[in-house]
Scaffold this active site. Sequence first.
Site, PDB file in Angstrom:
ATOM      1  N   CYS A 346       0.832  -1.202   0.000  1.00  0.00           N
ATOM      2  CA  CYS A 346       0.000   0.000   0.000  1.00  0.00           C
ATOM      3  C   CYS A 346       0.869   1.256   0.000  1.00  0.00           C
ATOM      4  O   CYS A 346       1.584   1.516  -0.963  1.00  0.00           O
ATOM      5  CB  CYS A 346      -0.986  -0.035   1.170  1.00  0.00           C
ATOM      6  SG  CYS A 346      -2.384   1.092   0.951  1.00  0.00           S
ATOM      7  N   HIS A 442      -3.561  -5.417   0.928  1.00  0.00           N
ATOM      8  CA  HIS A 442      -3.453  -5.783   2.344  1.00  0.00           C
ATOM      9  C   HIS A 442      -3.877  -7.247   2.503  1.00  0.00           C
ATOM     10  O   HIS A 442      -4.743  -7.737   1.779  1.00  0.00           O
ATOM     11  CB  HIS A 442      -4.364  -4.904   3.199  1.00  0.00           C
ATOM     12  CG  HIS A 442      -3.926  -3.482   3.282  1.00  0.00           C
ATOM     13  ND1 HIS A 442      -2.788  -3.092   3.944  1.00  0.00           N
ATOM     14  CD2 HIS A 442      -4.484  -2.350   2.774  1.00  0.00           C
ATOM     15  CE1 HIS A 442      -2.663  -1.785   3.854  1.00  0.00           C
ATOM     16  NE2 HIS A 442      -3.675  -1.298   3.151  1.00  0.00           N
TER      17      HIS A 442
END
Length: 498
Positions: A346, A442
């Site tokens: 991310c 994630h």
Amino acid sequence: MSNISNDIQSVENLKPIMFVGTASDVGKSIITTGFCRIFKQDGYLPAPFKAQNMSLNSFVTPDGLEIGRAQAVQAEAAGVECHTDMNPVLLKPTTDKSSQVVLLGKAVGNMSAKDYFKPAGREQLFSEVKNAFHRLAGKYNPVVMEGAGSISELNLKSRDITNMRMAKEAGAATYLVTDIERGGIFASLYGTIALLDDEERQLIKGIIINKFRGDISLFDEGKKKIEELCGVPVIGILPYFKDIIIEEEDSVALKQKMTSPVNGKVNIAVILLNRLSNFTDFNRLENDSRVNLFYSNNADEISKADIIILPGTKNTIEDTIAIRNSGVAEAIQNAHRLGKTIIGICGGYQMLGQSIADPYHIESTISKTAGLGLLPVNTILQAEKTTRQSSFKFQHLEDECIGYEIHMGETVAAEASPLNFLSDGQTDGYLLNERCWGTYMHGILDNEIVINYLLTPYTNIQQEIINYTEFKDQQYDKLAALFREHIDMNYVYQSLKY
């Protein structure tokens, strides 16, 4: 403590139950999680609820909306799908003075604490919170509620949307949780209850003492004194435990994970960023016997790691500048030149690129900064947040993987070299080589095939295959068993009767 008696019927309609605290990080989240599992085991259909959560750990619901990770974990323990009604207000700090506000799963902008606590806005938020609770209460039995911080912050009580005001709205049987490891529990328990008004005090049905070390029977006299002082029973004294692995909500837990490299393990350093988010991405790695995983912002320690991971962050530009100024960025670049493994997830993926731009000042007042330059990608932060659950193939490998995205950036490469191939035909991330890649996904390191790919260059020891879903399920059952042993569940069920 006695277990629930056999004559409790699962069809019985129960009052909501709420766990509030003498302070932050006393164990409210994990106690809520354990009770969600107990009610599920006893034949009920429970659901968690926390009106307002402040956390950089978040999760994506099946319909692509964002909630606090703790409520997703609690829903998992309850055996139900997570939903935004379980955490209608999520605050994600972007600086020391402001947070992104996520309302019913969607980001509605950044606000300073001063603006957030204005009376008019608070009443609108409380209306949303109440509606979310009542929607849950119409579907689930019981609703297992969690407060935030201390319930006796007098300067905040008039603007409360999370604690005793919510307990009154729900008519919840409320239990006060304290952490004996901190010391001073007699004063904190007595003071907390003394500062409540009469209506609030009547909602408190009992006290739970958390993190007791040693022989609990030695605290019998202390228990009696607390009951005399506070006028309610101590219904449970929970022992300190390390053998049950439940995801932590607060980054306070990271202080215990700032260890150092060790011999005989694959040393993995997670960069300790100022605005680190979703550190739960690394729980599965922490529980791999081949691995020593530690968090660090020390360049010398980081340089000794075999694998370096740049995690998510809520302020990519300012965290990039911070690690450049501290020498951590240089340590990562040197490790890359030495052939060590560098990956970014991310915000960490964005940091590994050539540049990060924030033209609309979504996260920072700084418009643009250079990245670490390891991946040939550039990122522009966007006003619209991407939130979705995904299934994907990791580098065309056979096993199906799962993960979720929460990001406000669009990352573009001059020449595509995707890491992940999503089931909907889209791609994700950038693969430079087997030792350098980035992804927005994630939870990617919860997948066994990715873990083995990451560790194979460093160890010939094959880890026994762990089904991480089954592993977590076992932990919830262990937690419930511990609670049944040390909490008077008969008393709890009596307090939940209408």
